[in-house]
Design a protein around this motif. Structure first.
Motif, short mmCIF file in Angstrom:
data_model
loop_
_atom_site.label_atom_id
_atom_site.label_comp_id
_atom_site.label_asym_id
_atom_site.label_seq_id
_atom_site.Cartn_x
_atom_site.Cartn_y
_atom_site.Cartn_z
N CYS A 4 3.66 4.90 -4.51
CA CYS A 4 3.14 4.89 -5.87
C CYS A 4 4.09 5.64 -6.79
O CYS A 4 4.44 6.79 -6.52
CB CYS A 4 1.75 5.54 -5.89
SG CYS A 4 1.03 5.64 -7.53
N PRO A 5 4.53 5.01 -7.90
CA PRO A 5 5.42 5.72 -8.82
C PRO A 5 4.71 6.82 -9.61
O PRO A 5 5.34 7.71 -10.15
CB PRO A 5 5.91 4.60 -9.76
CG PRO A 5 4.87 3.55 -9.68
CD PRO A 5 4.27 3.64 -8.31
N THR A 6 3.39 6.79 -9.65
CA THR A 6 2.62 7.79 -10.39
C THR A 6 2.40 9.06 -9.58
O THR A 6 2.71 10.15 -10.03
CB THR A 6 1.25 7.20 -10.81
OG1 THR A 6 1.46 5.97 -11.48
CG2 THR A 6 0.50 8.16 -11.70
N CYS A 7 1.85 8.90 -8.36
CA CYS A 7 1.49 10.09 -7.58
C CYS A 7 2.28 10.24 -6.28
O CYS A 7 2.21 11.27 -5.63
CB CYS A 7 0.00 10.09 -7.28
SG CYS A 7 -0.54 8.72 -6.24
N ASN A 9 1.92 8.59 -3.38
CA ASN A 9 1.23 8.23 -2.14
C ASN A 9 1.67 6.86 -1.65
O ASN A 9 2.16 6.04 -2.42
CB ASN A 9 -0.29 8.21 -2.35
CG ASN A 9 -0.88 9.60 -2.39
OD1 ASN A 9 -0.39 10.50 -1.74
ND2 ASN A 9 -1.93 9.76 -3.17
N LEU A 10 1.49 6.63 -0.37
CA LEU A 10 1.83 5.34 0.24
C LEU A 10 0.86 4.28 -0.27
O LEU A 10 -0.35 4.46 -0.25
CB LEU A 10 1.72 5.44 1.76
CG LEU A 10 2.10 4.21 2.56
CD1 LEU A 10 3.58 3.89 2.41
CD2 LEU A 10 1.76 4.43 4.02
N LEU A 11 1.42 3.16 -0.75
CA LEU A 11 0.58 2.07 -1.25
C LEU A 11 -0.01 1.30 -0.08
O LEU A 11 0.62 1.12 0.95
CB LEU A 11 1.40 1.13 -2.13
CG LEU A 11 1.93 1.72 -3.43
CD1 LEU A 11 2.77 0.69 -4.17
CD2 LEU A 11 0.80 2.21 -4.32
N GLN A 12 -1.23 0.82 -0.25
CA GLN A 12 -1.91 0.04 0.77
C GLN A 12 -1.93 -1.43 0.38
O GLN A 12 -1.98 -1.76 -0.81
CB GLN A 12 -3.33 0.57 0.97
CG GLN A 12 -3.35 1.97 1.53
CD GLN A 12 -4.76 2.49 1.74
OE1 GLN A 12 -5.74 1.78 1.53
NE2 GLN A 12 -4.86 3.73 2.16
N TYR A 13 -1.91 -2.28 1.39
CA TYR A 13 -1.89 -3.72 1.16
C TYR A 13 -3.31 -4.26 1.10
O TYR A 13 -4.15 -3.94 1.93
CB TYR A 13 -1.11 -4.41 2.29
CG TYR A 13 -1.14 -5.90 2.24
CD1 TYR A 13 -0.43 -6.59 1.26
CD2 TYR A 13 -1.88 -6.63 3.16
CE1 TYR A 13 -0.46 -7.98 1.22
CE2 TYR A 13 -1.91 -8.01 3.11
CZ TYR A 13 -1.20 -8.68 2.14
OH TYR A 13 -1.23 -10.04 2.10
N ALA A 22 -2.42 -11.43 -3.57
CA ALA A 22 -2.26 -10.22 -2.75
C ALA A 22 -1.63 -9.13 -3.60
O ALA A 22 -0.87 -9.40 -4.54
CB ALA A 22 -1.37 -10.52 -1.55
N ARG A 23 -1.96 -7.89 -3.30
CA ARG A 23 -1.44 -6.79 -4.10
C ARG A 23 -1.33 -5.52 -3.28
O ARG A 23 -1.90 -5.39 -2.20
CB ARG A 23 -2.33 -6.54 -5.30
CG ARG A 23 -3.73 -6.11 -4.95
CD ARG A 23 -4.57 -5.99 -6.18
NE ARG A 23 -5.90 -5.45 -5.85
CZ ARG A 23 -6.79 -5.09 -6.73
NH1 ARG A 23 -6.51 -5.23 -8.01
NH2 ARG A 23 -7.94 -4.60 -6.38
N LEU A 24 -0.57 -4.60 -3.81
CA LEU A 24 -0.46 -3.26 -3.26
C LEU A 24 -1.21 -2.33 -4.21
O LEU A 24 -1.08 -2.46 -5.43
CB LEU A 24 1.00 -2.82 -3.15
CG LEU A 24 1.87 -3.62 -2.19
CD1 LEU A 24 3.32 -3.19 -2.30
CD2 LEU A 24 1.40 -3.45 -0.76
N PHE A 25 -1.99 -1.41 -3.66
CA PHE A 25 -2.73 -0.50 -4.53
C PHE A 25 -2.64 0.93 -4.00
O PHE A 25 -2.40 1.16 -2.82
CB PHE A 25 -4.20 -0.93 -4.64
CG PHE A 25 -4.99 -0.71 -3.38
CD1 PHE A 25 -5.76 0.43 -3.21
CD2 PHE A 25 -4.96 -1.64 -2.36
CE1 PHE A 25 -6.47 0.64 -2.05
CE2 PHE A 25 -5.69 -1.45 -1.20
CZ PHE A 25 -6.45 -0.29 -1.04
N CYS A 33 -0.04 -3.00 -7.95
CA CYS A 33 1.18 -3.79 -8.06
C CYS A 33 0.92 -5.16 -7.45
O CYS A 33 0.68 -5.27 -6.24
CB CYS A 33 2.33 -3.09 -7.34
SG CYS A 33 3.85 -4.04 -7.28
N ALA A 34 0.95 -6.20 -8.28
CA ALA A 34 0.73 -7.56 -7.78
C ALA A 34 1.96 -8.01 -6.99
O ALA A 34 3.09 -7.70 -7.34
CB ALA A 34 0.47 -8.51 -8.93
#
Length: 112
Positions: A4-7, A9-13, A22-25, A33-34
């Motif tokens: 995550c560019p904000t915090c 943390n590892l993004l989840q699928y 599908a997206r990463l959140f 992130c789409a």
């Protein structure tokens, strides 16, 4: 892996569902992130179990223990099996347990 560019943390699928792609959140903040193309796994790594050192108790505990020079208080034999355990707090020294090597004696004692 994406972060995550904000915090940070590892993004989840999250797979596609209905009309949503599908997206990463991020699980902690609202960042999403789409994903334009379908994700393909390039390399799979098979996990292997860690080798575990066996723990012995009772008579087996001393069967594989190393020998040292120690005098038995019972038969005055000069050799004994030993093992060390941390039975008190971490800032205290380890306790050493002995067992006489003499087959007729097998006396056990400890040294704090």
């Amino acid at each position: 892996m994406e972060f995550c560019p904000t915090c940070g943390n590892l993004l989840q699928y999250e797979p596609a569902h209905g009309d949503r792609r599908a997206r990463l959140f991020c699980p902690t903040c609202p960042y999403i992130c789409a994903i334009g193309d379908q994700i393909k796994i390039k390399k799979r790594q098979h996990l292997s179990k860690k080798e575990i050192e066996p723990i012995f108790s009772g008579e087996d505990a001393m069967k594989f223990a190393p020998k040292t020079d120690a005098t038995c208080p019972n038969c005055h034999c000069g050799k004994a099996y030993f093992r060390e355990l941390q039975i008190r707090s971490a800032d205290e020294p380890m306790t050493r347990f002995y067992m006489c090597c003499n087959e007729n004696c097998k006396r056990e004692w400890r040294e704090d």
